[in-house]
Scaffold this active site. Structure first.
Site, PDB file in Angstrom:
ATOM      1  N   HIS A  34      63.956 -22.984  -5.873  1.00 14.96           N
ATOM      2  CA  HIS A  34      63.813 -23.390  -4.466  1.00 14.96           C
ATOM      3  C   HIS A  34      62.780 -24.503  -4.269  1.00 14.96           C
ATOM      4  CE1 HIS A  34      66.442 -20.276  -3.073  1.00 14.96           C
ATOM      5  NE2 HIS A  34      65.669 -19.293  -3.479  1.00 14.96           N
ATOM      6  N   ASP A  88      71.913 -17.521  -9.620  1.00 10.53           N
ATOM      7  CA  ASP A  88      71.064 -16.768  -8.693  1.00 10.53           C
ATOM      8  C   ASP A  88      71.829 -16.595  -7.370  1.00 10.53           C
ATOM      9  OD1 ASP A  88      67.810 -16.198  -8.312  1.00 10.53           O
ATOM     10  OD2 ASP A  88      68.855 -16.663  -6.432  1.00 10.53           O
ATOM     11  N   HIS A 109      70.834 -16.842  -4.471  1.00 12.63           N
ATOM     12  CA  HIS A 109      70.420 -17.840  -3.479  1.00 12.63           C
ATOM     13  C   HIS A 109      70.751 -19.242  -3.982  1.00 12.63           C
ATOM     14  CE1 HIS A 109      67.637 -14.354  -3.003  1.00 12.63           C
ATOM     15  NE2 HIS A 109      67.916 -14.546  -1.725  1.00 12.63           N
ATOM     16  N   ASP A 124      69.849 -11.485  -8.776  1.00 21.30           N
ATOM     17  CA  ASP A 124      69.818 -10.832  -7.475  1.00 21.30           C
ATOM     18  C   ASP A 124      71.203 -10.739  -6.824  1.00 21.30           C
ATOM     19  OD1 ASP A 124      69.612 -13.600  -7.399  1.00 21.30           O
ATOM     20  OD2 ASP A 124      67.780 -13.635  -6.185  1.00 21.30           O
TER      21      ASP A 124
HETATM   22 ZN    ZN Z   1      67.377 -15.553  -5.680  1.00 17.02          ZN
END
Ligand code: ZN
Length: 344
Positions: free
Chosen positions: A126, A163, A165, A250
């Site tokens: 991120h 991931d 996200h 995740d």
């Molecule tokens: Zn994540």
């Protein structure tokens, strides 16, 4: 037998605020499991180095680097955004996390090992060129890709990000850079809000950003379709010389932060596809780096499932088993849209 290395350092445990999901217990659980399973003994331990300011500046602004460094004050925790903390040792840990992935990339490119898994934290995907966010300080995988291009003479590097996200920071770093193919599957709409399939890159990077936004509730079957039907042909067309993986776990059905239904067996399936692509396209050169994953049992077994593919081992059944047996959401229209916009 294929050779695999790993990167780990106890300094990674010192980035810690009690109660935060991105905790040192994550790495402790992984290391304990890999040790008990006898896998560490089958791998080469690769020594991380500390990333230098020059390394970080391959991706990040001097202002961000200085902001993170100054925020790491003794005897206090400091929040860079609502969910991203630093403590006194966080800057040092972040330098060694980024440097760990650099060491792994160099070891693979030098032929010291065929592949590697970097058990590092804080995570990175991120972190944008000028902003630390989403538990991430510096973008470990992006720095490693930029290093391979700028200093190791590579012309094409692929980053695959599973991931749950979207790796907005990695996308930002290479949005107009056709030397890096960024492929991501992620829950959408979800944090951080980016990653719609219409975001495909710009300028010389047009088409080199491949986003597969998935509705909540996708499990092994939906994920494997994305990797077989979109990731594989996109990588074959791009012909990377090195494959990097932003490996967050995740999307596991037991993860507390997201709503996907992938199992450890599903991660073994994804990793098998990625390993076969690496063998086919870039002499098996594949480097994983840890991103998210917040259920410690699911995380340890899923990391192990990926490492087993690097070592040529079959899937080792995990205690959590398969997720809920429910029909997955319809992703047909979205897959068709991604294929159409990318000409796949
Ligand atoms: Zn994540």
């Amino acid at each position: 037998m294929p050779r695999a290395g790993y990167v780990y350092d106890p300094l990674y445990l010192e980035h810690d605020v009690p109660g935060h999901p991105e905790s040192p217990g994550r790495l402790r659980a992984i290391m304990a499991h890999l040790e008990d399973a006898g896998l560490l003994a089958q791998m080469t331990s690769l020594t991380p180095r500390d990333a230098t300011p020059d390394d970080l500046e391959l991706v990040h602004s001097g202002a961000l680097i200085e902001r993170v460094r100054q925020a790491c004050q003794p005897d206090t925790d400091h929040w860079l955004d609502v969910d991203t903390y630093v403590v006194a040792r966080s800057y040092d840990a972040a330098l060694r996390a980024a440097g760990g992935v650099l060491a792994a990339v160099d070891a693979v490119l030098d032929g010291q090992t065929d592949s590697a898994f970097c058990l590092v934290r804080p995570p990175g995907h991120h972190a944008t060129p000028d902003r630390a966010m989403g538990f991430c300080l510096f973008n470990n995988v992006a720095i490693a890709a930029a290093h391979a291009l700028a200093r190791r003479g590579l012309e094409r590097v692929a980053i695959v990000d599973f991931d749950v996200h979207h790796g907005n920071g990695t996308q930002d770093a290479f949005y107009a850079d056709g030397r890096v193919l960024y492929f991501s599957t992620h829950q959408h709409p979800f944090y951080p809000g980016t990653g719609y399939w219409t975001a495909t890159g710009e300028g010389s990077g047009e088409g080199a950003i491949v986003n597969v936004p998935l509705p909540r509730g996708c499990g092994d079957a939906e994920y494997l379709r994305c990797y077989r039907e979109i990731c594989a042909p996109a990588l074959r067309r791009f012909r990377p010389q090195l494959l990097l993986v932003s490996a967050g776990f995740d999307a596991h059905f037991a993860d507390p932060l997201a709503q996907m239904l992938v199992s450890a067996r599903g991660y073994h399936g994804i990793a098998t596809i990625l390993r076969e692509l690496a063998v086919e396209l870039c002499d098996g050169r594949i480097v994983y780096t840890l991103e998210g994953g917040y259920d410690h049992t699911a995380l340890a077994w899923s990391v192990r499932a990926c490492i087993d593919t690097l070592l040529g081992n079959p899937f080792s059944p995990d205690p959590l088993g398969h997720g809920p047996r429910i029909a997955g959401p319809d992703i047909e229209g979205m897959l068709a849209a991604v294929k159409r916009v990318h000409g796949l």
